[in-house]
Structure formats: C-alpha cells, structure tokens
Design a protein around this motif. Structure first.
Motif, mmCIF file in Angstrom:
data_model
loop_
_atom_site.group_PDB
_atom_site.id
_atom_site.type_symbol
_atom_site.label_atom_id
_atom_site.label_comp_id
_atom_site.label_asym_id
_atom_site.label_seq_id
_atom_site.Cartn_x
_atom_site.Cartn_y
_atom_site.Cartn_z
ATOM 1 N N ASN A 48 0.827 -1.216 0.000
ATOM 2 C CA ASN A 48 0.000 0.000 0.000
ATOM 3 C C ASN A 48 0.858 1.262 0.000
ATOM 4 N N GLN A 49 1.976 1.229 0.697
ATOM 5 C CA GLN A 49 2.901 2.378 0.690
ATOM 6 C C GLN A 49 3.426 2.628 -0.721
ATOM 7 N N GLN A 50 3.793 1.560 -1.425
ATOM 8 C CA GLN A 50 4.287 1.699 -2.797
ATOM 9 C C GLN A 50 3.201 2.252 -3.714
ATOM 10 N N GLN A 56 1.014 9.352 -5.776
ATOM 11 C CA GLN A 56 1.494 10.713 -5.488
ATOM 12 C C GLN A 56 2.376 11.213 -6.626
ATOM 13 N N ALA A 57 3.262 10.363 -7.128
ATOM 14 C CA ALA A 57 4.135 10.739 -8.247
ATOM 15 C C ALA A 57 3.304 11.006 -9.504
ATOM 16 N N ASP A 58 2.308 10.158 -9.768
ATOM 17 C CA ASP A 58 1.435 10.376 -10.927
ATOM 18 C C ASP A 58 0.697 11.697 -10.807
ATOM 19 N N ASN A 61 3.077 14.591 -11.472
ATOM 20 C CA ASN A 61 3.317 14.699 -12.918
ATOM 21 C C ASN A 61 2.119 15.314 -13.629
ATOM 22 N N PHE A 62 0.915 14.894 -13.240
ATOM 23 C CA PHE A 62 -0.305 15.453 -13.834
ATOM 24 C C PHE A 62 -0.389 16.953 -13.566
ATOM 25 N N ARG A 63 -0.115 17.355 -12.331
ATOM 26 C CA ARG A 63 -0.183 18.776 -11.971
ATOM 27 C C ARG A 63 0.839 19.588 -12.778
ATOM 28 N N ARG A 64 2.057 19.075 -12.921
ATOM 29 C CA ARG A 64 3.079 19.787 -13.713
ATOM 30 C C ARG A 64 2.660 19.879 -15.183
ATOM 31 N N ARG A 65 2.125 18.761 -15.713
ATOM 32 C CA ARG A 65 1.729 18.735 -17.127
ATOM 33 C C ARG A 65 0.589 19.717 -17.393
ATOM 34 N N THR A 66 -0.419 19.746 -16.526
ATOM 35 C CA THR A 66 -1.542 20.662 -16.742
ATOM 36 C C THR A 66 -1.118 22.110 -16.554
ATOM 37 N N ALA A 67 -0.191 22.379 -15.630
ATOM 38 C CA ALA A 67 0.316 23.749 -15.460
ATOM 39 C C ALA A 67 1.040 24.188 -16.728
#
Length: 183
Positions: A48-50, A56-58, A61-67
């Motif tokens: 579950n931690q993994q 969180q990483a996805d 990445n989504f937040r950076r891509r949409t920005a």
C-alpha cells in the motif's frame, strides 16, 4: 498402597508433562501463526505504501503537465485571432501603398471602409458585439454616464447620445458605452 500411590502420582506427573508439552506446542504454533499474520500485514502495508507513492508521483506529474499546458494555452491563446487579422494587415499595407502613389481619394476611402468591415467581421466571429445604447434606459452595468442633459424627445433616465461605443464579448461587458443621459 504405596506402590499404587506412586503409580498414580507418576501417571499424574506424566499427564501433567504431556499437557505442558501440548501447551508449549500450542504456544509455538500460535506464535508461528501470529508471526505469519504479522508478516502478511507488513507485506500489505509495504504494498500500500508503494501504491501511495506511485499515485502521489502520478498526481505530481499530472499537476506539472496541466500547469505547462495552461501556460502554453495562455501564451498562444491569441494565435487564432492574430491569424485572422493578418489578411487585414495585408490590406492596410496595400491601402498605404496606394495612398503613397497618389491614388484616387474615393477609392482609397472605399478600401479603408472595406478593411474596417473586415476587422469587424473577424471580431464578431470571435464574439464581439456592439452595444445598442441610444433610446435604452440607463444601466450602470452597461453604460458610463458622462453627462446629464435635458431632452424633450426622451423621458428621464434614457440614453440620449452615445459618445463612445460599448462592446460585449460574448455575454460579458468588455467596455461600457460612454453616454449622455436625459435628466
């Protein structure tokens, strides 16, 4: 009787030893089962931690891509409009060249009028509309009153004259109209 008593004691001791051995075996088995359960729960927690770290990483990445996409959209938002205005600029260039060669004033005036209508057409296609103001009741959301005048033609609170046109972009006021209002 002594022998009987001793046999009985021996039997009780043997039974007690057997019971103690069985209890020890049961305790060891219980500890083993508990250790297995702890190992299973630890494995699930790690899994579950993994998953959490991957999610969180996805998301990052989504937040950076949409920005980045939003930044590019803002940077190139006017691209379509400018592309539509390029023929207008070309026509203005031709009109300026024609004026320099001393062409006919009337044809120059007609050419500039055509260019003006071309600009209006491009802007209307983008959703720009001119406000109709004269004869309308004064509305501070759409009109900016610069003067109040007496009028026999219009009743009080009606726009008498438009000093500067007002524009709507789709359904929002882009620029209120400057007007004179009957008082």
């Amino acid at each position: 009787m002594n022998e009987q008593h001793t046999e009985e004691e021996h039997k009780q001791e043997t039974d007690q030893a057997t019971n103690e051995e069985q209890e020890t075996v049961n305790e060891v088995e219980a500890e083993g089962a508990e250790d297995g359960r702890i190992a299973e729960l630890t494995r699930l927690a790690d899994e579950n931690q993994q998953r959490y770290l991957r999610a969180q990483a996805d998301f990052d990445n989504f937040r950076r891509r949409t920005a980045k996409e939003r930044e590019e959209l803002a940077q190139y938002a006017s691209m379509k409009l400018i592309g539509q205005l390029l023929p207008v600029i070309d026509n203005f260039g031709r009109a300026i060249e024609a004026a320099k060669t001393g062409g006919d004033v009337e044809s120059f005036s007609k050419g500039v009028d055509m260019i003006f209508r071309q600009v209006e057409g491009v802007l209307e296609a983008e959703g720009l509309k001119t406000m109709e103001t004269v004869g309308q009741p004064f509305n501070p959301e759409f009109h900016q009153a610069i003067m109040q005048v007496e009028s026999d033609e219009f009743e009080e609170g009606i726009v008498v004259e438009e000093v500067q046109k007002g524009y709507m972009l789709k359904d929002k006021v882009l620029r209120p109209a400057m007007v004179k209002v009957s008082g």
